[in-house]
Enzyme design. Structure first.
Site, PDB file in Angstrom:
ATOM      1  N   ARG A   1       0.845  -1.190   0.000  1.00  0.00           N
ATOM      2  CA  ARG A   1       0.000   0.000   0.000  1.00  0.00           C
ATOM      3  C   ARG A   1       0.885   1.246   0.000  1.00  0.00           C
ATOM      4  O   ARG A   1       1.925   1.281   0.657  1.00  0.00           O
ATOM      5  CB  ARG A   1      -0.919   0.024   1.236  1.00  0.00           C
ATOM      6  CG  ARG A   1      -2.077  -0.961   1.182  1.00  0.00           C
ATOM      7  CD  ARG A   1      -3.098  -0.567   0.124  1.00  0.00           C
ATOM      8  NE  ARG A   1      -4.267  -1.430   0.105  1.00  0.00           N
ATOM      9  CZ  ARG A   1      -4.400  -2.524  -0.639  1.00  0.00           C
ATOM     10  NH1 ARG A   1      -3.386  -2.900  -1.422  1.00  0.00           N
ATOM     11  NH2 ARG A   1      -5.519  -3.227  -0.619  1.00  0.00           N
TER      12      ARG A   1
ATOM     13  N   GLU B   1      -4.811   6.531  -5.328  1.00  0.00           N
ATOM     14  CA  GLU B   1      -4.949   5.805  -6.582  1.00  0.00           C
ATOM     15  C   GLU B   1      -6.378   5.901  -7.112  1.00  0.00           C
ATOM     16  O   GLU B   1      -7.316   5.689  -6.342  1.00  0.00           O
ATOM     17  CB  GLU B   1      -4.576   4.333  -6.381  1.00  0.00           C
ATOM     18  CG  GLU B   1      -3.153   4.124  -5.928  1.00  0.00           C
ATOM     19  CD  GLU B   1      -2.828   2.676  -5.608  1.00  0.00           C
ATOM     20  OE1 GLU B   1      -1.654   2.381  -5.345  1.00  0.00           O
ATOM     21  OE2 GLU B   1      -3.760   1.833  -5.596  1.00  0.00           O
TER      22      GLU B   1
ATOM     23  N   HIS C   1      -0.279  -0.467  -9.888  1.00  0.00           N
ATOM     24  CA  HIS C   1      -0.998  -1.394  -9.007  1.00  0.00           C
ATOM     25  C   HIS C   1      -1.438  -2.652  -9.763  1.00  0.00           C
ATOM     26  O   HIS C   1      -2.613  -3.056  -9.727  1.00  0.00           O
ATOM     27  CB  HIS C   1      -2.201  -0.712  -8.347  1.00  0.00           C
ATOM     28  CG  HIS C   1      -2.580  -1.338  -7.035  1.00  0.00           C
ATOM     29  ND1 HIS C   1      -2.991  -0.608  -5.939  1.00  0.00           N
ATOM     30  CD2 HIS C   1      -2.610  -2.637  -6.647  1.00  0.00           C
ATOM     31  CE1 HIS C   1      -3.269  -1.424  -4.929  1.00  0.00           C
ATOM     32  NE2 HIS C   1      -3.030  -2.668  -5.339  1.00  0.00           N
TER      33      HIS C   1
END
Length: 313
Positions: A230, A259, A280
């Site tokens: 994260r 994000e 990601h």
């Protein structure tokens, strides 16, 4: 009884999502972000399928019919779990699906950064090789993987899987975790002795900015930091300064604090040869996403059958 199921961000799962084996109405939306959209789309639902849709307290309070939030991910920081519990909403997540895809992405970032693959490839595109006086040039440092030391912060299933791959490559592994187990070292040892550090812990108030200016000062000047967990685990401003000043050797990130970074992000915007940022996708191999999609519906079916699985407290 017919259950109303709504998938709020279907486009985030590139796999076949089978229909549950009980009477139901199913609706899916490719993406959903605003609180008003969430409430409108879930107002009659008792089961919500989400990946990264923020389910905050003010939204949950407007959804009295909701009974299950099935998260299509391991991390559940997008859900206000305190409010969910207060309303009797069960939260489930996905576990054990990324046993190949995340470790392989981590290893790929280690190779790319230790061997400076990206800056060398970019330099060839710029024409630097055309003008070289020799058959090669050494504009960026290259380090072996074998014989180097990998620090793993968070030694759960993913950490252990990465450790096995690292050892197969000839790396020494230094595992750290807050949960006692055999073979662990302390955090200080990971910081000071590792050539590469990879992070695999959840984002909580205790782990926010786990890596910042103080930690970078303790790391080797050649050390690389990998983060596929994260974004909030690392102080991004401090990281950028450490990379620019040479305090650490490089970084490979698959996550950032916000994000998607619609308003920009200092890591995404930086043009540094020792920084790689991917969007990601460490979790997103075709094989892993199908395992995830199958387990997502398993969780829904188990909940309706009165045997909830992968419940997050």
């Amino acid at each position: 009884m017919t259950h109303k199921i709504v998938f709020l961000d279907r486009e985030s799962v590139d796999a076949n999502v089978r229909r549950p084996n009980f009477p139901h109405d199913y609706v899916e939306y490719q993406s959903t972000w605003t609180p008003d959209e969430i409430v409108e789309r879930l107002k009659d639902a008792d089961i919500a399928l989400i990946n990264k849709v923020p389910m905050r307290a003010e939204v949950l309070k407007q959804l009295p019919k909701l009974k299950l939030i099935a998260v299509a991910a391991t991390g559940t920081d997008v859900v206000d779990k305190v409010q969910a519990k207060a309303q009797g909403i069960t939260v489930s997540n996905i576990r054990g699906y990324a046993f190949n895809t995340v470790p392989e992405h981590v290893i790929a970032l280690i190779f790319a950064l230790r061997r400076s693959i990206v800056p060398y490839a970019n330099s060839v595109k710029r024409g630097d090789w055309n003008t070289s006086q020799q058959f090669c040039y050494f504009d960026y440092p290259i380090y072996d993987i074998a014989g180097s030391t990998l620090g793993i912060v968070g030694y759960g299933a993913l950490g252990k899987s990465i450790g096995k791959r690292a050892e197969a490559l000839g790396m020494k592994v230094l595992p750290y975790d807050v949960f006692p187990q055999d073979g662990l070292v302390d955090f200080e040892t990971v910081l000071t002795q590792s050539d590469v550090i990879t992070i695999h812990v959840p984002l909580t108030p205790d782990t926010k900015n786990l890596f910042g200016a103080e930690q970078f000062k303790k790391m080797k000047n050649s050390a690389i930091l990998i983060n596929t967990a994260r974004g909030g685990l690392v102080d991004e401003a401090a990281l950028l300064e450490a990379l620019k000043s040479g305090e650490i050797g490089g970084a490979g990130f698959d996550v950032v604090a916000q994000e998607p970074p619609k308003d920009g992000n200092i890591l995404c915007d930086a043009d540094l040869p020792n920084l790689i940022v991917t969007p990601h996708v460490a979790w997103a191999s075709k094989e892993a996403m199908q395992i995830l999609a199958d387990q997502l519906i398993d969780n829904v079916e188990n909940f309706v059958a009165g045997k909830p699985s992968n419940v997050v407290e």
